[in-house]
Enzyme design. Structure first.
Site, PDB file in Angstrom:
ATOM      1  N   LYS A  30      -5.962   5.145  37.617  1.00 53.98           N
ATOM      2  CA  LYS A  30      -5.394   5.322  36.289  1.00 53.98           C
ATOM      3  C   LYS A  30      -5.975   4.273  35.317  1.00 53.98           C
ATOM      4  O   LYS A  30      -6.707   3.358  35.733  1.00 53.98           O
ATOM      5  CB  LYS A  30      -3.867   5.281  36.395  1.00 53.98           C
ATOM      6  CG  LYS A  30      -3.340   6.430  37.287  1.00 53.98           C
ATOM      7  CD  LYS A  30      -1.860   6.727  37.109  1.00 53.98           C
ATOM      8  CE  LYS A  30      -0.971   5.783  37.831  1.00 53.98           C
ATOM      9  NZ  LYS A  30       0.459   6.277  37.884  1.00 53.98           N
ATOM     10  N   TYR A  38       1.880  15.968  34.519  1.00 56.66           N
ATOM     11  CA  TYR A  38       3.170  15.312  34.754  1.00 56.66           C
ATOM     12  C   TYR A  38       4.352  16.184  34.337  1.00 56.66           C
ATOM     13  O   TYR A  38       5.429  15.665  34.025  1.00 56.66           O
ATOM     14  CB  TYR A  38       3.203  13.973  34.013  1.00 56.66           C
ATOM     15  CG  TYR A  38       2.479  12.858  34.742  1.00 56.66           C
ATOM     16  CD1 TYR A  38       2.814  12.496  36.047  1.00 56.66           C
ATOM     17  CD2 TYR A  38       1.466  12.131  34.113  1.00 56.66           C
ATOM     18  CE1 TYR A  38       2.152  11.470  36.706  1.00 56.66           C
ATOM     19  CE2 TYR A  38       0.799  11.102  34.772  1.00 56.66           C
ATOM     20  CZ  TYR A  38       1.152  10.771  36.067  1.00 56.66           C
ATOM     21  OH  TYR A  38       0.512   9.743  36.729  1.00 56.66           O
ATOM     22  N   PHE A  53      10.793   7.955  30.578  1.00 51.93           N
ATOM     23  CA  PHE A  53       9.461   7.345  30.674  1.00 51.93           C
ATOM     24  C   PHE A  53       8.335   8.351  30.442  1.00 51.93           C
ATOM     25  O   PHE A  53       7.162   7.987  30.514  1.00 51.93           O
ATOM     26  CB  PHE A  53       9.275   6.647  32.038  1.00 51.93           C
ATOM     27  CG  PHE A  53       9.360   7.557  33.238  1.00 51.93           C
ATOM     28  CD1 PHE A  53       8.240   8.254  33.687  1.00 51.93           C
ATOM     29  CD2 PHE A  53      10.551   7.707  33.939  1.00 51.93           C
ATOM     30  CE1 PHE A  53       8.301   9.083  34.795  1.00 51.93           C
ATOM     31  CE2 PHE A  53      10.626   8.538  35.053  1.00 51.93           C
ATOM     32  CZ  PHE A  53       9.496   9.234  35.475  1.00 51.93           C
ATOM     33  N   ARG A 103      -1.078   8.529  49.975  1.00 52.00           N
ATOM     34  CA  ARG A 103       0.167   7.968  49.422  1.00 52.00           C
ATOM     35  C   ARG A 103       0.615   6.746  50.219  1.00 52.00           C
ATOM     36  O   ARG A 103       1.211   5.814  49.658  1.00 52.00           O
ATOM     37  CB  ARG A 103       1.236   9.044  49.300  1.00 52.00           C
ATOM     38  CG  ARG A 103       0.910   9.980  48.109  1.00 52.00           C
ATOM     39  CD  ARG A 103       1.938  11.021  47.837  1.00 52.00           C
ATOM     40  NE  ARG A 103       3.232  10.560  47.445  1.00 52.00           N
ATOM     41  CZ  ARG A 103       3.658  10.459  46.168  1.00 52.00           C
ATOM     42  NH1 ARG A 103       2.850  10.694  45.155  1.00 52.00           N
ATOM     43  NH2 ARG A 103       4.893  10.089  45.924  1.00 52.00           N
ATOM     44  N   THR A 124       6.173   3.786  44.476  1.00 55.76           N
ATOM     45  CA  THR A 124       5.925   3.881  43.031  1.00 55.76           C
ATOM     46  C   THR A 124       6.071   2.549  42.300  1.00 55.76           C
ATOM     47  O   THR A 124       5.259   2.221  41.425  1.00 55.76           O
ATOM     48  CB  THR A 124       6.895   4.925  42.424  1.00 55.76           C
ATOM     49  OG1 THR A 124       6.719   6.163  43.111  1.00 55.76           O
ATOM     50  CG2 THR A 124       6.623   5.120  40.939  1.00 55.76           C
ATOM     51  N   ARG A 158      -0.851  -0.563  45.405  1.00 54.91           N
ATOM     52  CA  ARG A 158       0.139  -0.976  44.399  1.00 54.91           C
ATOM     53  C   ARG A 158       0.763  -2.321  44.737  1.00 54.91           C
ATOM     54  O   ARG A 158       1.043  -3.129  43.848  1.00 54.91           O
ATOM     55  CB  ARG A 158       1.200   0.112  44.283  1.00 54.91           C
ATOM     56  CG  ARG A 158       0.664   1.392  43.609  1.00 54.91           C
ATOM     57  CD  ARG A 158       1.593   2.572  43.805  1.00 54.91           C
ATOM     58  NE  ARG A 158       1.244   3.706  42.952  1.00 54.91           N
ATOM     59  CZ  ARG A 158       1.843   4.892  43.021  1.00 54.91           C
ATOM     60  NH1 ARG A 158       2.819   5.098  43.902  1.00 54.91           N
ATOM     61  NH2 ARG A 158       1.490   5.869  42.209  1.00 54.91           N
ATOM     62  N   ASN A 200       0.922   1.440  37.779  1.00 51.31           N
ATOM     63  CA  ASN A 200       0.779   1.212  39.226  1.00 51.31           C
ATOM     64  C   ASN A 200      -0.569   1.686  39.771  1.00 51.31           C
ATOM     65  O   ASN A 200      -0.695   2.005  40.951  1.00 51.31           O
ATOM     66  CB  ASN A 200       1.952   1.844  39.977  1.00 51.31           C
ATOM     67  CG  ASN A 200       2.083   3.327  39.691  1.00 51.31           C
ATOM     68  OD1 ASN A 200       1.156   3.933  39.142  1.00 51.31           O
ATOM     69  ND2 ASN A 200       3.207   3.916  40.055  1.00 51.31           N
ATOM     70  N   HIS A 216      -2.795   7.372  41.211  1.00 56.12           N
ATOM     71  CA  HIS A 216      -1.996   8.574  41.432  1.00 56.12           C
ATOM     72  C   HIS A 216      -2.503   9.253  42.695  1.00 56.12           C
ATOM     73  O   HIS A 216      -3.709   9.293  42.936  1.00 56.12           O
ATOM     74  CB  HIS A 216      -2.154   9.551  40.260  1.00 56.12           C
ATOM     75  CG  HIS A 216      -1.606  10.921  40.557  1.00 56.12           C
ATOM     76  ND1 HIS A 216      -0.272  11.220  40.425  1.00 56.12           N
ATOM     77  CD2 HIS A 216      -2.200  12.053  41.025  1.00 56.12           C
ATOM     78  CE1 HIS A 216      -0.074  12.485  40.788  1.00 56.12           C
ATOM     79  NE2 HIS A 216      -1.220  13.015  41.154  1.00 56.12           N
TER      80      HIS A 216
HETATM   81  P1  DAT Z   1       4.294   8.544  41.915  1.00 56.63           P
HETATM   82  O1  DAT Z   1       3.144   8.179  40.996  1.00 56.63           O
HETATM   83  O2  DAT Z   1       4.545   7.483  42.951  1.00 56.63           O
HETATM   84  O3  DAT Z   1       4.170   9.929  42.505  1.00 56.63           O
HETATM   85  P2  DAT Z   1       6.278   9.647  40.105  1.00 56.63           P
HETATM   86  O4  DAT Z   1       5.573  10.957  40.235  1.00 56.63           O
HETATM   87  O5  DAT Z   1       7.751   9.637  40.389  1.00 56.63           O
HETATM   88  O6  DAT Z   1       5.606   8.524  41.005  1.00 56.63           O
HETATM   89  O7  DAT Z   1       6.113   9.092  38.618  1.00 56.63           O
HETATM   90  C1  DAT Z   1       4.881   9.213  37.928  1.00 56.63           C
HETATM   91  C2  DAT Z   1       4.561   7.877  37.288  1.00 56.63           C
HETATM   92  O8  DAT Z   1       5.541   7.579  36.273  1.00 56.63           O
HETATM   93  C3  DAT Z   1       4.628   6.695  38.247  1.00 56.63           C
HETATM   94  O9  DAT Z   1       3.400   6.496  38.915  1.00 56.63           O
HETATM   95  C4  DAT Z   1       4.993   5.558  37.351  1.00 56.63           C
HETATM   96  C5  DAT Z   1       5.856   6.197  36.289  1.00 56.63           C
HETATM   97  N1  DAT Z   1       7.288   6.074  36.590  1.00 56.63           N
HETATM   98  C6  DAT Z   1       7.964   6.741  37.566  1.00 56.63           C
HETATM   99  N2  DAT Z   1       9.272   6.438  37.538  1.00 56.63           N
HETATM  100  C7  DAT Z   1       9.438   5.548  36.525  1.00 56.63           C
HETATM  101  C8  DAT Z   1      10.568   4.850  35.978  1.00 56.63           C
HETATM  102  N3  DAT Z   1      11.793   5.020  36.474  1.00 56.63           N
HETATM  103  N4  DAT Z   1      10.349   4.010  34.939  1.00 56.63           N
HETATM  104  C9  DAT Z   1       9.115   3.846  34.420  1.00 56.63           C
HETATM  105  N5  DAT Z   1       8.013   4.474  34.871  1.00 56.63           N
HETATM  106  C10 DAT Z   1       8.166   5.317  35.912  1.00 56.63           C
HETATM  107 MG    MG Z   2       4.252  11.778  41.545  1.00 50.17          MG
END
Ligand code: DAT
Ligand code: MG
Length: 137
Positions: free
Chosen positions: A11, A51, A59, A87, A93, A104, A118, A121
């Site tokens: 990212k 997304y 967020f 993963r 996350t 991460r 982080n 992806h």
């Molecule tokens: P991942 O990237 O581990 O699959 P995710 O799909 O739940 O996580 O979320 C997408 C991205 O959004 C994640 O990499 C970071 C951000 N994110 C997720 N939950 C968040 C939160 N509660 N507050 C702020 N950013 C968040």
């Molecule tokens: Mg995700």
């Protein structure tokens, strides 16, 4: 069964911090195959689709803005159980609590922003992987 594929993104924070090489080294050392790799400057439409599951969350807009802030490196990665395996390499996350030894956990931290940065992806299921690979490649 055909070899599984996943979408990995380095990212904008990972690219801007010069961590692309370090992240790729971990992926290669684990033994997964790079099938395709490109630097992408995604538009808002691509990111809102990528997304979509997070639309409406607090967020979401900060996440899209962050992803628009610079290029990402998109990788088509292949190998048996690569979705689960990447993963695991990435870590959980929240980078503050992601295990040391993960991407991460080793390179991420909380910067006090509205969205967690982080670094990477990875698709979370075979269905997500096919959908996301079609968006980025
Ligand atoms: P991942 O990237 O581990 O699959 P995710 O799909 O739940 O996580 O979320 C997408 C991205 O959004 C994640 O990499 C970071 C951000 N994110 C997720 N939950 C968040 C939160 N509660 N507050 C702020 N950013 C968040
Ligand atoms: Mg995700």
């Amino acid at each position: 069964m055909p070899t599984e594929e996943t979408l990995v993104l380095v990212k904008p924070d990972g690219v801007a911090r010069g961590l692309t090489g370090a992240i790729l080294a971990r992926i290669e050392a684990k033994g997964y195959a790079l099938v395709d790799i490109r630097l992408v400057e995604p538009d808002r439409e691509l990111l809102e689709q990528h997304y979509a599951e997070h639309a409406g969350k607090p967020f979401f807009e900060p996440l899209v803005e962050f992803m628009l802030s610079g290029p990402s490196v998109a990788i088509r990665l292949a190998g048996n159980r690569v979705i689960e395996g990447f993963r695991s390499l990435a870590g959980t996350t929240d980078p503050t609590t992601a295990a040391p030894g993960t991407i991460r956990g080793d390179f991420g931290r909380d910067w006090g922003l509205k969205v967690q940065q982080n670094l990477v992806h990875g698709s979370d299921s075979p269905e997500s992987a096919q959908r996301e690979l079609a968006l980025w490649f």
